[in-house]
Write a protein that holds these residues in place. Structure first.
Motif, mmCIF file in Angstrom:
data_model
loop_
_atom_site.group_PDB
_atom_site.id
_atom_site.type_symbol
_atom_site.label_atom_id
_atom_site.label_comp_id
_atom_site.label_asym_id
_atom_site.label_seq_id
_atom_site.Cartn_x
_atom_site.Cartn_y
_atom_site.Cartn_z
ATOM 1 N N ALA A 118 44.927 43.814 63.935
ATOM 2 C CA ALA A 118 46.300 44.294 63.752
ATOM 3 C C ALA A 118 46.374 45.813 63.865
ATOM 4 O O ALA A 118 47.298 46.359 64.482
ATOM 5 N N GLU A 119 45.389 46.501 63.305
ATOM 6 C CA GLU A 119 45.357 47.963 63.392
ATOM 7 C C GLU A 119 45.113 48.411 64.830
ATOM 8 O O GLU A 119 45.748 49.357 65.317
ATOM 9 N N TYR A 120 44.206 47.742 65.523
ATOM 10 C CA TYR A 120 43.928 48.065 66.921
ATOM 11 C C TYR A 120 45.185 47.830 67.765
ATOM 12 O O TYR A 120 45.561 48.669 68.583
ATOM 13 N N PHE A 121 45.840 46.688 67.558
ATOM 14 C CA PHE A 121 47.054 46.357 68.298
ATOM 15 C C PHE A 121 48.127 47.421 68.082
ATOM 16 O O PHE A 121 48.751 47.891 69.035
ATOM 17 N N ALA A 122 48.338 47.812 66.836
ATOM 18 C CA ALA A 122 49.360 48.818 66.529
ATOM 19 C C ALA A 122 49.056 50.153 67.207
ATOM 20 O O ALA A 122 49.960 50.841 67.684
ATOM 21 N N ALA A 123 47.782 50.492 67.279
ATOM 22 C CA ALA A 123 47.390 51.767 67.881
ATOM 23 C C ALA A 123 47.507 51.752 69.406
ATOM 24 O O ALA A 123 47.808 52.781 70.024
ATOM 25 N N LYS A 124 47.287 50.606 70.030
ATOM 26 C CA LYS A 124 47.216 50.530 71.499
ATOM 27 C C LYS A 124 48.437 49.918 72.168
ATOM 28 O O LYS A 124 48.575 49.995 73.387
ATOM 29 N N ARG A 125 49.303 49.294 71.426
ATOM 30 C CA ARG A 125 50.431 48.538 71.982
ATOM 31 C C ARG A 125 51.242 49.339 72.999
ATOM 32 O O ARG A 125 51.482 48.883 74.114
ATOM 33 N N ASP A 126 51.666 50.533 72.653
ATOM 34 C CA ASP A 126 52.537 51.305 73.547
ATOM 35 C C ASP A 126 51.821 51.761 74.815
ATOM 36 O O ASP A 126 52.394 51.695 75.902
ATOM 37 N N SER A 127 50.579 52.214 74.690
ATOM 38 C CA SER A 127 49.878 52.681 75.891
ATOM 39 C C SER A 127 49.561 51.528 76.832
ATOM 40 O O SER A 127 49.648 51.682 78.052
ATOM 41 N N VAL A 128 49.230 50.365 76.294
ATOM 42 C CA VAL A 128 48.963 49.192 77.137
ATOM 43 C C VAL A 128 50.251 48.759 77.834
ATOM 44 O O VAL A 128 50.243 48.440 79.027
ATOM 45 N N ARG A 129 51.342 48.803 77.135
ATOM 46 C CA ARG A 129 52.634 48.429 77.735
ATOM 47 C C ARG A 129 53.001 49.400 78.861
ATOM 48 O O ARG A 129 53.478 48.984 79.913
ATOM 49 N N ARG A 130 52.780 50.700 78.653
ATOM 50 C CA ARG A 130 53.071 51.688 79.707
ATOM 51 C C ARG A 130 52.190 51.462 80.929
ATOM 52 O O ARG A 130 52.648 51.540 82.065
ATOM 53 N N THR A 131 50.915 51.195 80.704
ATOM 54 C CA THR A 131 50.006 50.927 81.819
ATOM 55 C C THR A 131 50.444 49.675 82.570
ATOM 56 O O THR A 131 50.454 49.655 83.804
ATOM 57 N N LYS A 164 33.835 37.989 68.863
ATOM 58 C CA LYS A 164 32.639 38.080 69.692
ATOM 59 C C LYS A 164 32.348 39.491 70.172
ATOM 60 O O LYS A 164 31.276 39.743 70.710
ATOM 61 N N ILE A 165 33.280 40.398 69.987
ATOM 62 C CA ILE A 165 33.081 41.777 70.443
ATOM 63 C C ILE A 165 32.180 42.491 69.462
ATOM 64 O O ILE A 165 32.538 42.717 68.306
ATOM 65 N N ARG A 166 31.007 42.826 69.935
ATOM 66 C CA ARG A 166 30.031 43.526 69.077
ATOM 67 C C ARG A 166 30.212 45.032 69.163
ATOM 68 O O ARG A 166 30.068 45.744 68.192
ATOM 69 N N ASP A 167 30.496 45.513 70.366
ATOM 70 C CA ASP A 167 30.646 46.950 70.597
ATOM 71 C C ASP A 167 32.138 47.277 70.636
ATOM 72 O O ASP A 167 32.794 47.114 71.655
ATOM 73 N N ARG A 168 32.680 47.727 69.526
ATOM 74 C CA ARG A 168 34.112 48.023 69.446
ATOM 75 C C ARG A 168 34.510 49.155 70.401
ATOM 76 O O ARG A 168 35.668 49.274 70.771
ATOM 77 N N ALA A 169 33.557 49.977 70.811
ATOM 78 C CA ALA A 169 33.856 51.050 71.761
ATOM 79 C C ALA A 169 34.209 50.489 73.131
ATOM 80 O O ALA A 169 34.891 51.134 73.916
ATOM 81 N N ALA A 170 33.773 49.266 73.421
ATOM 82 C CA ALA A 170 34.052 48.632 74.713
ATOM 83 C C ALA A 170 35.378 47.871 74.708
ATOM 84 O O ALA A 170 35.773 47.314 75.732
ATOM 85 N N THR A 171 36.071 47.863 73.596
ATOM 86 C CA THR A 171 37.311 47.099 73.477
ATOM 87 C C THR A 171 38.377 47.597 74.448
ATOM 88 O O THR A 171 39.056 46.795 75.088
ATOM 89 N N ASP A 172 38.524 48.915 74.565
ATOM 90 C CA ASP A 172 39.521 49.464 75.485
ATOM 91 C C ASP A 172 39.246 49.024 76.925
ATOM 92 O O ASP A 172 40.170 48.661 77.656
ATOM 93 N N ALA A 173 37.994 49.060 77.320
ATOM 94 C CA ALA A 173 37.624 48.665 78.677
ATOM 95 C C ALA A 173 37.920 47.186 78.909
ATOM 96 O O ALA A 173 38.436 46.805 79.968
ATOM 97 N N TYR A 174 37.608 46.347 77.932
ATOM 98 C CA TYR A 174 37.893 44.915 78.051
ATOM 99 C C TYR A 174 39.395 44.681 78.182
ATOM 100 O O TYR A 174 39.844 43.911 79.036
ATOM 101 N N LEU A 175 40.171 45.344 77.347
ATOM 102 C CA LEU A 175 41.618 45.179 77.372
ATOM 103 C C LEU A 175 42.197 45.647 78.705
ATOM 104 O O LEU A 175 43.043 44.987 79.298
ATOM 105 N N ARG A 176 41.721 46.789 79.205
ATOM 106 C CA ARG A 176 42.195 47.326 80.481
ATOM 107 C C ARG A 176 41.867 46.365 81.626
ATOM 108 O O ARG A 176 42.702 46.085 82.480
#
Length: 173
Positions: A10-23, A51-63
Motif C-alpha cells: 500500500a505504501e509503495y502503491f501510494a508513492a508510485k501511483r501518479d508516476s506510473v499513471r503518467r508513464t 516473491k520479490i526479494r530485491d525491493r530495489a528491483a520493484t520499479d524495474a519490474y513494474l515498468r
C-alpha cells in the motif's frame, strides 16, 4: 499476504501511483487507457509482491509490466488505426521549425500515438523516464542493439508524424 506485506504494498502503491499513471499516459496517449494500464501493472505486482526479494528491483519490474501491457493492448484488433481516404498535405521545404510545430505537450503526445507501440515504448523509457540504453534493454527484455535501432526508427517515425522536420530532435544512441 500478511498484514505487514499488505501495508508495504500500500505504501509503495501510494508513492508510485501518479508516476506510473503518467508513464502509462505517455505510452498510450489516453488517460482512461493509462488508468487501465497502471491498474494492470499494479495488480500484477501485487500478485508477485511476496516473491520479490530485491525491493530495489520493484520499479524495474513494474515498468516492464507496464510497457508490456501497453504493447499487448495496442495489438488488440479494436485498437488498430483506421485508414483515411486522403493524406494530409506534406509540409513545404521552407516550413516551420520543429520547435515551432511542436508547440505543446499535446502535439508531442499526438505524435507519439502515430509511432508503433514498441518504438513508442523505447522513446518514452529513454527520453521521458530517463533510462539509458541498458536500462531500457532490461525493462523490455531485449538487447541494447535492439534498443538503439528501435530508438532510431522511433525518432524517424516521430519526425515523419510531426511533419518531416525534426533534425533538432536528439537521437542519443
Amino acid at each position: 499476504m500478511n498484514q505487514r506485506e499488505e501495508q508495504e504494498f500500500a505504501e509503495y502503491f501510494a508513492a508510485k501511483r501518479d508516476s506510473v499513471r503518467r508513464t502509462a499516459y505517455m505510452l498510450c496517449g489516453d488517460w482512461h487507457r493509462a488508468d487501465d494500464l497502471a491498474q494492470t501493472a499494479f495488480v500484477s505486482l501485487h500478485r508477485r509482491w511476496r516473491k520479490i526479494r530485491d525491493r530495489a528491483a520493484t520499479d524495474a519490474y513494474l515498468r516492464k509490466t507496464l510497457v508490456r501491457a501497453s504493447i499487448d493492448e495496442s495489438r488488440r484488433p479494436w485498437r488498430r488505426e483506421r485508414q483515411v481516404e486522403e493524406l494530409p498535405e506534406p509540409a513545404g521545404q521552407g516550413g516551420p521549425r520543429l520547435d515551432d510545430q511542436v508547440a505543446t505537450r499535446e502535439d508531442l503526445l499526438a505524435g507519439l500515438r502515430g509511432v508503433p507501440s514498441r518504438q513508442r515504448a523505447v522513446l518514452v523509457l529513454r527520453y521521458f523516464e530517463g533510462l539509458d540504453v541498458s536500462g531500457v534493454a532490461k525493462a523490455l527484455g531485449c538487447s541494447e542493439g535492439t534498443v538503439k535501432s528501435q530508438t532510431a526508427r522511433g525518432l524517424e517515425n516521430l519526425r515523419k508524424v510531426l511533419g518531416g522536420l525534426g533534425e533538432e530532435v536528439d537521437s542519443r544512441g
